[in-house]
Design an enzyme around this catalytic site. Sequence first.
Site: not given
Ligand code: MG
Length: 567
Positions: A6, A68, A145, A168
């Site tokens: 992850d 990111k 994800e 999420d």
């Molecule tokens: Mg995450």
Amino acid sequence: MLVGIDLGTTNSAVALWQDGAPQLVPNALGKMLTPSAVSLAKGGQTWVGEAALDRMATHPADTVTSFKRMIGTASTVTLAGTTLTPEDLSAMVLRSLADDVEAATGERPTEAVITVPAYFNERQRRATRRAGEIAGLEVRRLINEPTAAALAFGLADKGDREPFLVFDLGGGTFDVSIVEMFEGIVEVRASAGDNRLGGDDFDAALVKLVEPMLPAEALDRLPADRRRALLTLAAERTRRALSTAEEAEFSVVVAGEPLTARVTTEGFEEAAAGLVKRLRDPVIRALRDCHIDVKSLSDIVLVGGATRMPVVRKALTRMFGRFPNATVHPDHAVALGAAIQAGLLSGGEGLEEIRITDVAPFTLGVDTATRDVHGRFHEGIFAPIIERNSPVPISRMERFSTLADNQRQVTFAIYQGEAREVKKNVKLGELTVPVPPKPAGEVAIDVRFTYDTSGLLDIDVTVPATGTTRNLAIVDEDDRRTQKDIAESRKRLEKLKVHPRDEAENVALIARAERAYEGFTGAAREVIGQALTDFTGALEKQDPRIIAAAREGLTRLLDEIDAHSPL
Ligand code: MG
Ligand code: ADP
């Protein structure tokens, strides 16, 4: 060895499929989460993870987090004179995770399943894949994800179920997916999200709230970047405290002087109202895209550290008219799911029955011109070929024809996005094919889009009349130099001196002691300073036993200080 990773905006984690179950691998500090942070010093000294994050307060200009958010763009960052791409930075985090796996198992991982937000576009996916390669990992698959989280959730609770929603909210991105499991098939029915929304934004809202409550003269003494770093770090601490208390103290130490402000749940909720409102849209879009009624959702599964905020849970309870499900570990689910996918790819025992189907997160298509009823041409109109939330892998063809008489070639500009005008979408690349000169509209051109399970796009253009074909397996223009680039990036990173893994603990301890030193004055400060000097002295002796004893001593002192903290 194949691992599941992850690679988060804020935190990253690595897990393995072992003995019939996914298992997280701890880092050098014994933690399952490694902050996605990198810090450099002159001369190429490099810190990754917790140690890098610790340098944020003292060396904000040489430290970077949330990179990111830049992946898939041409942006770079320069830390202590070294220029790095977002891929380089991600590769450094990946490499540190690989080190942890090697330390735990004795084997260096060579392959990985890496997770990406479902809402990541083509460029961002390709850049993530490159980061893996720079880190020396063959990226066997990118998975979304929420899909990974769904795998972890579904596996924990085997059996068929109604569609459920995975919510999420991480540090920098927000993802919603609607997932169904049926007879061993995990099917993502729809995904939506906002890749500019996460815990970071709640930190910013909190800073905005407290800044006017703090004495301006003291803050103004700080350089702008240090000021922002200090306030943001303090905001995050306060925000976490507010997850378990009705009130919390916001505090920063500027030149030995503590500045504090009290923040109430109410005040924070008000400050965050605008952000909370933005959580609705992606939920609605996802439900609409798969024609599922909110009432038929069996669960709202919470993933991502920021879903721990009561203000978010409250909003969800209101939005769905029920309590969300918090049975999966919000920080671990994605990495565990990646490890399940790794297990599936390597034929792990007990997993043969599970299959995953995913969806394309964006509409993909080409730039065209259309004629209106009055015969006038309109240029720059988007012609979708693969529509968003189509199940992948998928291959779709559309036929187009020439626009002008005796046209010699046709150029297809490839776009992703949902807007009707291409200029509002993201351009992925271009493909030109020669055509025989004929009257307008008489030459047909077939455009085929193929989307694989990692969300990577392949385009074939064919002119049936001549049999000419053109292929664009690599959409991203930047990708043309990829192999050379990867080799160059690898070399550049090799020059940096990454601290040996067993030093991470010492570096983190020094940073903690330095923070404590800054937080005190007088006698307490002297005691900490002396202890710090003794510890660095012990490090210079380079004797592991002396170092271990000194580490224990300093840790004990700092723990004692923390135990007497007024908070
Ligand atoms: Mg995450
Ligand atoms: P990412 O997927 O972006 O790497 P994570 O899922 O690790 O992010 O979530 C990180 C975010 O979660 C950060 O913004 C952090 O502040 C927040 N977070 C973690 N724990 C808590 C908590 N107890 N209360 C509030 N926020 C939290």
